[in-house]
Design an enzyme around this catalytic site. Structure first.
Site, PDB file in Angstrom:
ATOM      1  N   PHE A   1       0.824  -1.204   0.000  1.00  0.00           N
ATOM      2  CA  PHE A   1       0.000   0.000   0.000  1.00  0.00           C
ATOM      3  C   PHE A   1       0.871   1.273   0.000  1.00  0.00           C
ATOM      4  O   PHE A   1       0.860   2.058  -0.967  1.00  0.00           O
ATOM      5  CB  PHE A   1      -0.905  -0.111   1.238  1.00  0.00           C
ATOM      6  CG  PHE A   1      -1.500   1.145   1.767  1.00  0.00           C
ATOM      7  CD1 PHE A   1      -2.098   2.069   0.921  1.00  0.00           C
ATOM      8  CD2 PHE A   1      -1.502   1.391   3.146  1.00  0.00           C
ATOM      9  CE1 PHE A   1      -2.675   3.227   1.438  1.00  0.00           C
ATOM     10  CE2 PHE A   1      -2.084   2.522   3.667  1.00  0.00           C
ATOM     11  CZ  PHE A   1      -2.655   3.452   2.810  1.00  0.00           C
TER      12      PHE A   1
ATOM     13  N   TYR B   1       3.242  -6.787  17.996  1.00  0.00           N
ATOM     14  CA  TYR B   1       3.525  -5.909  16.850  1.00  0.00           C
ATOM     15  C   TYR B   1       4.306  -4.678  17.300  1.00  0.00           C
ATOM     16  O   TYR B   1       5.335  -4.317  16.720  1.00  0.00           O
ATOM     17  CB  TYR B   1       2.205  -5.505  16.179  1.00  0.00           C
ATOM     18  CG  TYR B   1       2.375  -4.404  15.153  1.00  0.00           C
ATOM     19  CD1 TYR B   1       2.979  -4.666  13.926  1.00  0.00           C
ATOM     20  CD2 TYR B   1       1.962  -3.096  15.424  1.00  0.00           C
ATOM     21  CE1 TYR B   1       3.169  -3.650  12.996  1.00  0.00           C
ATOM     22  CE2 TYR B   1       2.144  -2.086  14.501  1.00  0.00           C
ATOM     23  CZ  TYR B   1       2.743  -2.366  13.286  1.00  0.00           C
ATOM     24  OH  TYR B   1       2.931  -1.354  12.373  1.00  0.00           O
TER      25      TYR B   1
ATOM     26  N   ASN C   1      -2.126   6.190  11.840  1.00  0.00           N
ATOM     27  CA  ASN C   1      -2.922   5.276  10.992  1.00  0.00           C
ATOM     28  C   ASN C   1      -3.027   5.790   9.560  1.00  0.00           C
ATOM     29  O   ASN C   1      -3.801   6.703   9.282  1.00  0.00           O
ATOM     30  CB  ASN C   1      -4.300   5.087  11.622  1.00  0.00           C
ATOM     31  CG  ASN C   1      -4.207   4.340  12.935  1.00  0.00           C
ATOM     32  OD1 ASN C   1      -3.511   4.764  13.851  1.00  0.00           O
ATOM     33  ND2 ASN C   1      -4.876   3.211  13.018  1.00  0.00           N
TER      34      ASN C   1
ATOM     35  N   VAL D   1      -8.751  -0.531   9.790  1.00  0.00           N
ATOM     36  CA  VAL D   1     -10.189  -0.399  10.029  1.00  0.00           C
ATOM     37  C   VAL D   1     -10.892   0.288   8.838  1.00  0.00           C
ATOM     38  O   VAL D   1     -12.055  -0.028   8.537  1.00  0.00           O
ATOM     39  CB  VAL D   1     -10.438   0.343  11.367  1.00  0.00           C
ATOM     40  CG1 VAL D   1      -9.923   1.775  11.342  1.00  0.00           C
ATOM     41  CG2 VAL D   1     -11.906   0.317  11.748  1.00  0.00           C
TER      42      VAL D   1
ATOM     43  N   ARG E   1      -8.312   7.558  16.655  1.00  0.00           N
ATOM     44  CA  ARG E   1      -7.115   7.472  15.822  1.00  0.00           C
ATOM     45  C   ARG E   1      -6.967   8.790  15.059  1.00  0.00           C
ATOM     46  O   ARG E   1      -7.961   9.493  14.801  1.00  0.00           O
ATOM     47  CB  ARG E   1      -7.245   6.325  14.803  1.00  0.00           C
ATOM     48  CG  ARG E   1      -7.274   4.933  15.415  1.00  0.00           C
ATOM     49  CD  ARG E   1      -5.971   4.579  16.082  1.00  0.00           C
ATOM     50  NE  ARG E   1      -5.924   3.204  16.587  1.00  0.00           N
ATOM     51  CZ  ARG E   1      -6.314   2.834  17.819  1.00  0.00           C
ATOM     52  NH1 ARG E   1      -6.805   3.719  18.660  1.00  0.00           N
ATOM     53  NH2 ARG E   1      -6.202   1.568  18.195  1.00  0.00           N
TER      54      ARG E   1
ATOM     55  N   GLU F   1      -7.867  -7.217  22.048  1.00  0.00           N
ATOM     56  CA  GLU F   1      -6.729  -7.308  22.969  1.00  0.00           C
ATOM     57  C   GLU F   1      -5.555  -6.514  22.422  1.00  0.00           C
ATOM     58  O   GLU F   1      -5.332  -6.510  21.203  1.00  0.00           O
ATOM     59  CB  GLU F   1      -6.296  -8.777  23.015  1.00  0.00           C
ATOM     60  CG  GLU F   1      -6.457  -9.469  24.336  1.00  0.00           C
ATOM     61  CD  GLU F   1      -5.829 -10.837  24.243  1.00  0.00           C
ATOM     62  OE1 GLU F   1      -4.865 -11.078  24.961  1.00  0.00           O
ATOM     63  OE2 GLU F   1      -6.301 -11.631  23.405  1.00  0.00           O
ATOM     64  N   GLY F   2      -4.815  -5.872  23.296  1.00  0.00           N
ATOM     65  CA  GLY F   2      -3.597  -5.165  22.861  1.00  0.00           C
ATOM     66  C   GLY F   2      -3.888  -3.865  22.128  1.00  0.00           C
ATOM     67  O   GLY F   2      -3.004  -3.293  21.505  1.00  0.00           O
TER      68      GLY F   2
HETATM   69  C1  UD1 Z   1      -2.710   0.653  12.701  1.00  0.00           C
HETATM   70  C2  UD1 Z   1      -2.001  -0.122  11.602  1.00  0.00           C
HETATM   71  C3  UD1 Z   1      -0.580  -0.386  12.014  1.00  0.00           C
HETATM   72  C4  UD1 Z   1       0.079   0.929  12.357  1.00  0.00           C
HETATM   73  C5  UD1 Z   1      -0.695   1.613  13.470  1.00  0.00           C
HETATM   74  C6  UD1 Z   1      -0.114   2.974  13.802  1.00  0.00           C
HETATM   75  C7  UD1 Z   1      -3.128  -1.739  10.123  1.00  0.00           C
HETATM   76  C8  UD1 Z   1      -3.726  -3.090  10.017  1.00  0.00           C
HETATM   77  N1  UD1 Z   1      -2.683  -1.407  11.355  1.00  0.00           N
HETATM   78  O1  UD1 Z   1      -2.878  -0.143  13.883  1.00  0.00           O
HETATM   79  O2  UD1 Z   1       0.129  -1.014  10.963  1.00  0.00           O
HETATM   80  O3  UD1 Z   1       1.410   0.698  12.744  1.00  0.00           O
HETATM   81  O4  UD1 Z   1      -2.023   1.829  13.020  1.00  0.00           O
HETATM   82  O5  UD1 Z   1      -0.884   3.623  14.736  1.00  0.00           O
HETATM   83  O6  UD1 Z   1      -3.052  -1.004   9.170  1.00  0.00           O
HETATM   84  N2  UD1 Z   1     -11.439  -1.848  14.597  1.00  0.00           N
HETATM   85  C9  UD1 Z   1     -12.811  -2.006  14.687  1.00  0.00           C
HETATM   86  N3  UD1 Z   1     -13.412  -2.862  13.818  1.00  0.00           N
HETATM   87  C10 UD1 Z   1     -12.725  -3.563  12.869  1.00  0.00           C
HETATM   88  C11 UD1 Z   1     -11.326  -3.381  12.773  1.00  0.00           C
HETATM   89  C12 UD1 Z   1     -10.720  -2.519  13.668  1.00  0.00           C
HETATM   90  O7  UD1 Z   1     -13.464  -1.402  15.544  1.00  0.00           O
HETATM   91  O8  UD1 Z   1     -13.364  -4.323  12.105  1.00  0.00           O
HETATM   92  C13 UD1 Z   1     -10.794  -0.936  15.556  1.00  0.00           C
HETATM   93  C14 UD1 Z   1      -9.637  -1.577  16.315  1.00  0.00           C
HETATM   94  O9  UD1 Z   1     -10.073  -2.298  17.433  1.00  0.00           O
HETATM   95  C15 UD1 Z   1      -8.839  -0.337  16.707  1.00  0.00           C
HETATM   96  C16 UD1 Z   1      -9.093   0.636  15.537  1.00  0.00           C
HETATM   97  O10 UD1 Z   1     -10.219   0.147  14.852  1.00  0.00           O
HETATM   98  O11 UD1 Z   1      -9.324   0.217  17.884  1.00  0.00           O
HETATM   99  C17 UD1 Z   1      -7.933   0.716  14.578  1.00  0.00           C
HETATM  100  O12 UD1 Z   1      -7.550  -0.596  14.234  1.00  0.00           O
HETATM  101  P1  UD1 Z   1      -6.564  -0.899  13.009  1.00  0.00           P
HETATM  102  O13 UD1 Z   1      -7.016  -0.223  11.800  1.00  0.00           O
HETATM  103  O14 UD1 Z   1      -6.361  -2.377  12.989  1.00  0.00           O
HETATM  104  O15 UD1 Z   1      -5.274  -0.097  13.425  1.00  0.00           O
HETATM  105  P2  UD1 Z   1      -4.266  -0.015  14.659  1.00  0.00           P
HETATM  106  O16 UD1 Z   1      -4.353  -1.189  15.556  1.00  0.00           O
HETATM  107  O17 UD1 Z   1      -4.438   1.332  15.239  1.00  0.00           O
END
Ligand code: UD1
Length: 315
Positions: free
Chosen positions: A13, A146, A175, A189, A213, A274-275
């Protein structure tokens, strides 16, 4: 400076957008990727360029030393497993790719005599800091394997910077989002919510959805990452790359629904992950002072453009 660059994660990406930017600016680019999550489709523009060479190779493999032999000015190391969720399920694999893989790329950079090493780290290294927006000198506090892997990789970059004539620049990406971000259960997300909305599936909010975020558009991420190779003085430092708006996950779900008005998706809540980091926004003071960079794409504009990109792909 215009020269030769190696980009790891070149078909991914952010990596593929960086490759396009470097080529447009006159760099010769060697792109490395194992195509595990990246795609050749992301490299459509680059592959038609005379100054681009693609090598399908894993950063953990010894083969990276034999596929790049020319002298290189800068190495941009973006290849990684980027999912917090995946790291909880596969911590050993994430350590192998994100830590040992980084060390392998540093060794390559040392052998090639690269003067600059630009590493894409993550805001995850801060965990849940006491003060927001978080500054770069805040103590690190990994909440997931991670995050721990990114801290370990940063330390290797700093040690190579001290040992060899290789100036490391570390970017802590917050993000990132935008066109080309892949969709899977382990992706960010934004692609998950857009895909759920477009298919009228449930939009799955983790926890209470009040976690926040600061999303930053990929074009801004790339512009800043590129700047690290353009500084007159060699630049050894660590920089946040954060958006300026704090958006809750629940508000994000609502915004995506609004941008897909034909969707019949409902927003549903499930267990918190988690985490997970609760709130994440970075201070851009150092980045703007030293690099002269501030993000320019407002979140809603970027989100609208990203929804349009996903629509055009699902047609
Ligand atoms: C993301 C990036 C990571 C980066 C970090 C920097 C991805 C997969 N992760 O992690 O590489 O280093 O930002 O801050 O690109 N959520 C939902 N529903 C869903 C999926 C996610 O509510 O279906 C929530 C998660 O619980 C979280 C938030 O959305 O609270 C963001 O999640 P995610 O996009 O996975 O990102 P990060 O964990 O912040």
């Amino acid at each position: 400076m215009i020269g030769t660059a190696v980009v790891t994660g070149a078909a991914g990406f952010i990596g593929s957008c960086l490759v396009d930017h470097l080529l447009r600016d006159g760099f010769s680019v060697i792109g490395l990727d194992n195509l595990r999550t990246g795609t050749k489709e992301n490299l459509t523009e680059a592959l038609s360029h005379n100054n681009f060479r693609f090598e399908q190779v894993d950063i953990c493999s010894k083969d990276i030393a034999s596929v790049v032999r020319e002298s290189v000015d800068v190495v941009f190391h973006l290849a990684a497993i980027s999912s917090v969720k995946f790291s909880l399920e596969n911590p050993v694999e994430v350590n192998k790719v994100n830590v040992s893989g980084t060390l392998n790329v540093l060794e390559l950079a040392r052998k090639l005599d690269a003067k600059r090493f630009v590493f894409s780290s993550s805001a995850a290294v801060y965990g849940d800091p006491k003060r927001l927006p978080v500054k770069e000198d805040t103590p690190l506090s990994p909440l997931s394997p991670y995050a721990a892997s990114k801290i370990a990789a940063e330390m290797y970059c700093l040690s190579y910077g001290g040992l060899y004539k290789m100036t490391p620049t570390i970017f802590r990406y917050f993000n990132a989002f935008g066109p080309r971000q892949e969709y899977s259960e382990y992706s960010g997300v934004i692609p998950i919510f857009i895909s759920q909305a477009l298919q009228s599936n449930e939009i799955t909010v983790d926890g209470d959805g009040r976690q926040t975020r600061s999303f930053i558009h990929v074009d801004d991420v790339v512009r800043a990452t590129y700047l690290a190779s353009q500084q007159e003085n060699h630049l050894a430092s660590t920089f946040n790359l954060s958006g300026s708006e704090s958006i809750s996950v629940l508000d994000l779900a609502r915004m995506v629904k609004e941008l897909v008005p034909e969707s019949t998706s409902n927003i549903v809540f499930r267990d918190a992950r988690e985490g997970d980091v609760r709130d994440s926004i970075g201070s851009m003071e150092r980045t703007s002072k030293v690099l002269g960079f501030s993000p320019t794409i407002p979140f809603k504009v970027g989100l609208d453009q990203t929804v349009s990109w996903y629509r055009s792909r699902t047609r």
